[in-house]
Design a protein around this motif. Sequence first.
Motif, PDB file in Angstrom:
ATOM      1  N   GLY A  31       0.825  -1.197   0.000  1.00 18.82           N
ATOM      2  CA  GLY A  31       0.000   0.000   0.000  1.00 18.82           C
ATOM      3  C   GLY A  31       0.858   1.246   0.000  1.00 18.82           C
ATOM      4  O   GLY A  31       2.050   1.221   0.314  1.00 18.82           O
ATOM      5  N   GLU A  50      -5.478   6.173  -0.063  1.00 16.48           N
ATOM      6  CA  GLU A  50      -4.568   5.024  -0.018  1.00 16.48           C
ATOM      7  C   GLU A  50      -4.693   4.237  -1.318  1.00 16.48           C
ATOM      8  O   GLU A  50      -5.803   3.973  -1.782  1.00 16.48           O
ATOM      9  N   CYS A  52      -3.139   0.730  -3.459  1.00 20.03           N
ATOM     10  CA  CYS A  52      -2.503  -0.563  -3.208  1.00 20.03           C
ATOM     11  C   CYS A  52      -2.306  -1.270  -4.539  1.00 20.03           C
ATOM     12  O   CYS A  52      -3.213  -1.280  -5.379  1.00 20.03           O
ATOM     13  N   SER A  66      -5.951  -1.110  -6.259  1.00 14.27           N
ATOM     14  CA  SER A  66      -7.179  -0.583  -5.664  1.00 14.27           C
ATOM     15  C   SER A  66      -6.874   0.764  -5.039  1.00 14.27           C
ATOM     16  O   SER A  66      -5.714   1.131  -4.824  1.00 14.27           O
ATOM     17  N   ALA A  67      -7.921   1.499  -4.743  1.00 18.58           N
ATOM     18  CA  ALA A  67      -7.804   2.783  -4.053  1.00 18.58           C
ATOM     19  C   ALA A  67      -8.857   2.841  -2.965  1.00 18.58           C
ATOM     20  O   ALA A  67      -9.994   2.400  -3.165  1.00 18.58           O
ATOM     21  N   GLY A  68      -8.491   3.364  -1.815  1.00 21.17           N
ATOM     22  CA  GLY A  68      -9.414   3.455  -0.692  1.00 21.17           C
ATOM     23  C   GLY A  68      -9.255   4.766   0.045  1.00 21.17           C
ATOM     24  O   GLY A  68      -8.308   5.522  -0.197  1.00 21.17           O
ATOM     25  N   GLU A  71      -5.822   3.261   4.709  1.00 23.84           N
ATOM     26  CA  GLU A  71      -5.250   1.911   4.745  1.00 23.84           C
ATOM     27  C   GLU A  71      -6.199   0.986   5.486  1.00 23.84           C
ATOM     28  O   GLU A  71      -6.599   1.266   6.619  1.00 23.84           O
ATOM     29  N   THR A  75      -9.111  -2.371   1.369  1.00 21.65           N
ATOM     30  CA  THR A  75      -8.291  -1.886   0.260  1.00 21.65           C
ATOM     31  C   THR A  75      -7.382  -2.994  -0.257  1.00 21.65           C
ATOM     32  O   THR A  75      -7.215  -3.170  -1.470  1.00 21.65           O
ATOM     33  N   ASP A  78      -9.540  -5.599  -2.087  1.00 18.53           N
ATOM     34  CA  ASP A  78      -9.947  -5.110  -3.404  1.00 18.53           C
ATOM     35  C   ASP A  78      -8.819  -5.269  -4.422  1.00 18.53           C
ATOM     36  O   ASP A  78      -9.051  -5.615  -5.584  1.00 18.53           O
TER      37      ASP A  78
END
Length: 231
Positions: A31, A50, A52, A66-68, A71, A75, A78
């Motif tokens: 991440g 965040e 990853c 992925s993006a969230g 953290e 994420t 995904d």
Amino acid sequence: RKSNKELRGQKSYCDRSTDNLNPCDVCLCDGHSFKAYIAHPGHGRPFHPEVCAVIDATTRVVIGWSAGLAESAQTVADAIRHAVTVHEAKPEGCIPAILYTDQGSGNKAEVNADEFTGLFARLGTTFKTGIPGNSQARGRVERLQASLWIRAAKQLPTYTGKDMDSLVRRKVYLQLDKEVRTAKKTGGRPASDILVSWAEFLDICQTAVDRYNRTPHKGLPRFRDPQTGLM
């Protein structure tokens, strides 16, 4: 004067070869806090999302990302879901035989790492973590951050990396802060000419991954794809 981690960077090391590995024998996941302000999809105020990425150690291809909002185990999950998904528009992907990560909380969360009910176990993937403070052992995925996410962040006026000009960074921060205060007074969402929306940010991430995967890696032999004509 130096910690063991700093001293390790000045000592000799062993470079691990991937010549005897097939694609997706070993994949690495890591991440990264995106180094630019993005408009929060909920309230519209600037924040650092965040991101990853899952990279194949043999071919260096980013097979999933992925993006969230922060953290989290979601994420990471995904990114793994995207990595194992293959269809006509996304031909690269697989179930990793070994997934190698750091000891982040999202990676080690039970929903992902439990040996019976976790996502990795249900996929049939062997989950391994590195030694804390030994980021050199994950050099391939650590280097990916600069080649992929930091390069993408530098294209935005809200970039906040350590090499950003301090006066420009302060000017951008003051402008964003003023826009947030104005929005609080009016009761609306902040309106900004320099802050990209969440949807635009996801497009930027996908473009960055596509560009990275199309660029020949200096650590690999080069050949031309007979179907696409790309190196």
